[in-house]
Design an enzyme around this catalytic site. Structure first.
Site, PDB file in Angstrom:
ATOM      1  N   LYS A  95       6.143   4.103   5.355  1.00  0.00           N
ATOM      2  CA  LYS A  95       4.974   2.714   5.548  1.00  0.00           C
ATOM      3  C   LYS A  95       6.609   1.973   5.329  1.00  0.00           C
ATOM      4  O   LYS A  95       7.168   2.634   4.076  1.00  0.00           O
ATOM      5  CB  LYS A  95       3.727   2.588   4.984  1.00  0.00           C
TER       6      LYS A  95
ATOM      7  N   ASP B 297      -2.133   5.756  -1.809  1.00  0.00           N
ATOM      8  CA  ASP B 297      -1.936   5.493  -0.174  1.00  0.00           C
ATOM      9  C   ASP B 297      -2.103   6.157   1.262  1.00  0.00           C
ATOM     10  O   ASP B 297      -2.023   5.610   1.813  1.00  0.00           O
ATOM     11  CB  ASP B 297      -0.375   6.202  -0.408  1.00  0.00           C
TER      12      ASP B 297
END
Length: 286
Positions: free
Chosen positions: A9, A135
């Site tokens: 990401k 996350d």
């Protein structure tokens, strides 16, 4: 045998708006998964052991690895007697601000849910995952999302417009803990326009997104490592619509229009010739 890809990401926007009593930072972030991934395979065993094999000798294969922690957590939570052998091929740069460990953990939730027939919903996996890393819930879901709280409150957005994303990691590693601790020592001078970026995403406005790229951790990390700004300027000089550091760094990304693939390639060649970013890849949002 089950195989999974674990996608990296980037943070299109990263803001820190407070800190909880337990030390966790309260964030507002726009997260975007990209087509750069690690590859994992999972083989069920009957002896209850957790074995991890990796392509990178720097990666721990014991209880320090998030893959191991996920497997152990699931075994204990659901009284699983089976074990697993995990083979990890590492392509996402380590300590790079791209959630490499978190996304491997997310892939492990998906794979073991299937391999061990746990029948967990995505939300149930996310509820477990936040206990191991802020996350990981986002990585379980992927795509384009607003991440709030400590990272576990997710609002999914429209897909980011198609574009090329150049990823460049210099040959340094940055500790996330150090970056946040340093951030705490001084006031944040400018906060990202997260709401404006969400509007641009909803409108499919790529320049509206790139005009608002921002990361409150960038001044911290770039203040210590001047190479980050050097990489950014190479990308911008070659036509990137915008360029920022991802996460706590040191990875820098640049966003290029699809029609300017040549610009991204020129930036790769220049960065390679300067020897300032050994890890380089042109990818896309997914």
């Amino acid at each position: 045998m089950i195989t999974r890809k674990a996608y990296a990401k980037i943070n299109l926007g990263l803001d820190v708006i407070g800190r909880r009593a337990d030390g966790y930072h309260i964030v507002r972030m726009i997260m975007q998964s990209i087509d750069l991934s690690d590859e994992l395979s999972f083989e069920k065993t009957e002896d209850g052991s957790i074995t991890i094999m990796t392509s990178n000798a720097k990666i721990p294969t014991d209880h320090r690895n998030l893959i191991w922690k996920v497997a152990k957590q699931l075994q204990e939570a659901y009284d699983v007697k089976s074990g697993v052998i995990v083979s990890l091929k590492k392509y996402i740069p380590m300590a790079a601000g791209m959630a490499g460990g978190s996304t491997d953990a997310a892939a492990t939730y998906h794979a073991l849910n299937e391999l061990w027939n746990l029948g967990l919903s995505r939300q149930e996996m996310c509820d477990l995952a936040v206990k191991l890393g802020a996350d990981i819930p986002y990585c379980i879901c992927g795509g384009t999302a607003l991440s709030e709280g400590i990272g576990e409150e997710l609002t999914f957005l429209r897909d980011m417009p198609s574009c090329h994303i150049l990823i460049a990691k210099p040959a340094i590693d940055v500790s996330t803990a150090w970056a946040y601790q340093t951030l705490d020592s001084a006031p944040i001078k400018s906060h990202p326009d997260i709401d404006g970026m969400m509007k641009a995403i909803d409108e499919g406005n790529l320049t509206g997104i790139t005009d608002r790229l921002a990361n409150v951790l960038e001044p911290v990390t770039a203040g210590r490592y001047t190479i980050i700004e050097e990489i950014r300027q190479v990308m911008l000089a070659n036509g990137a619509l915008g360029s920022r550091m991802s996460g706590s760094g040191p990875t820098v990304f640049g966003i290029f229009e699809n029609k300017n693939l040549a610009g991204a390639e020129h930036a790769v060649n220049e960065l390679r010739s300067r020897g300032i970013a050994p890890d380089l890849v042109i990818t896309k949002p997914i």
